[in-house]
Structure formats: structure tokens, C-alpha cells
Design a protein around this motif. Sequence first.
Motif, PDB file in Angstrom:
ATOM      1  N   SER A 100      -8.500   0.625  -5.178  1.00  0.00           N
ATOM      2  CA  SER A 100      -7.901  -0.709  -5.211  1.00  0.00           C
ATOM      3  C   SER A 100      -6.888  -0.873  -4.090  1.00  0.00           C
ATOM      4  CB  SER A 100      -7.189  -0.939  -6.550  1.00  0.00           C
ATOM      5  OG  SER A 100      -8.092  -0.888  -7.629  1.00  0.00           O
TER       6      SER A 100
ATOM      7  N   THR B 230      -3.986  -4.170  -2.756  1.00  0.00           N
ATOM      8  CA  THR B 230      -3.474  -5.536  -2.878  1.00  0.00           C
ATOM      9  C   THR B 230      -2.959  -5.996  -1.523  1.00  0.00           C
ATOM     10  OG1 THR B 230      -2.840  -5.237  -5.193  1.00  0.00           O
ATOM     11  CG2 THR B 230      -1.825  -7.061  -4.005  1.00  0.00           C
TER      12      THR B 230
ATOM     13  N   SER C   2      -1.125  -8.873   0.845  1.00  0.00           N
ATOM     14  CA  SER C   2      -0.128  -9.935   0.758  1.00  0.00           C
ATOM     15  C   SER C   2      -0.192 -10.799   2.005  1.00  0.00           C
ATOM     16  CB  SER C   2       1.282  -9.348   0.620  1.00  0.00           C
ATOM     17  OG  SER C   2       1.404  -8.580  -0.550  1.00  0.00           O
TER      18      SER C   2
ATOM     19  N   THR D 252      -9.061 -10.734  -7.129  1.00  0.00           N
ATOM     20  CA  THR D 252      -8.272 -11.806  -7.731  1.00  0.00           C
ATOM     21  C   THR D 252      -7.306 -12.365  -6.697  1.00  0.00           C
ATOM     22  OG1 THR D 252      -8.370 -10.746  -9.905  1.00  0.00           O
ATOM     23  CG2 THR D 252      -6.708 -12.449  -9.586  1.00  0.00           C
TER      24      THR D 252
ATOM     25  N   TYR E 206      -1.591 -13.544  -2.438  1.00  0.00           N
ATOM     26  CA  TYR E 206      -2.053 -12.177  -2.684  1.00  0.00           C
ATOM     27  C   TYR E 206      -3.565 -12.156  -2.858  1.00  0.00           C
ATOM     28  CZ  TYR E 206       2.883 -11.741  -3.913  1.00  0.00           C
ATOM     29  OH  TYR E 206       4.255 -11.785  -3.885  1.00  0.00           O
TER      30      TYR E 206
ATOM     31  N   GLN F 199      -5.760  -9.272  -4.814  1.00  0.00           N
ATOM     32  CA  GLN F 199      -5.922  -8.005  -5.506  1.00  0.00           C
ATOM     33  C   GLN F 199      -7.398  -7.624  -5.442  1.00  0.00           C
ATOM     34  OE1 GLN F 199      -3.766  -5.822  -7.229  1.00  0.00           O
ATOM     35  NE2 GLN F 199      -5.583  -4.530  -7.431  1.00  0.00           N
TER      36      GLN F 199
ATOM     37  N   ASN G 271     -10.149  -4.751  -6.491  1.00  0.00           N
ATOM     38  CA  ASN G 271     -10.487  -3.584  -7.309  1.00  0.00           C
ATOM     39  C   ASN G 271     -11.939  -3.186  -7.092  1.00  0.00           C
ATOM     40  OD1 ASN G 271      -7.882  -3.677  -8.529  1.00  0.00           O
ATOM     41  ND2 ASN G 271      -8.611  -5.158 -10.037  1.00  0.00           N
TER      42      ASN G 271
END
Length: 114
Positions: free
Chosen positions: A17, A19, A21, A69, A80, A82, A84
Motif C-alpha cells: 500500500s 498513500t 498526497s 480511494t 489524497y 490511498q 491498496n
Amino acid sequence: QVHLVESGGGLVQPGGSLTLSCAASGFTFSSYGMNWYRQAPGKERELVATITAAGTRTNYRDSVKGRFTISRDNAKNTGYLQMNSLKPEDTAVYFCSARSGSYWGQGTQVTVSS
């Protein structure tokens, strides 16, 4: 002066994963929808995910649905992504964009490899 600055990319193993920004400045971030795009080597840039200005509606390309997401925090002027269950085919430079493509960041590299 308008700035969109992506961060959070890197090298991750398949199944991992990350994330991303996107920090915005120089314009009223909360007034505009935001998009994430990606571009893999030798391929055209493709739309990955979109979110409305208030964050109430989102859309995803089929290949990332259920894994990625998109979200935003308008108080922080930041968006953001996200990600996974990453796959090697997710490897690309990821860009954020706002105001219907008027504003772009410089991109952040995501590499999914074992």
C-alpha cells in the motif's frame, strides 16, 4: 502562484500500500474538483480517480475500483489517493490535477515490484 505538489510515491512490493498526497496552494482548493492521473512508460496519461469539490462524489477507473480511494481535506488544502493491493501494472508517475485540468502537479513515481 498556483502550486500542486504530490508526495508519497516510492517502491512497494506487490500487494502493498501507498498513500499519495497532493498539497495545493495559490488558489481556492475547496472550489474545484480534483483528479488523479497516471502515466506509465510508453503509455498515454490516464485518469485514475476523481472527487468533487466538496468530496461528496468520487469515481474510479475500473482497474482500480475496490483498491484505490480518493479523498480530500479542504481545511488542509490537500488531496489524497490511498492505494491498496498494488499490482505491477500500477507502476507509473502519478499526477494530481485541479480545476478541470488547468492546474497540474509535477508527479510522483510509484513503482510496484518484488
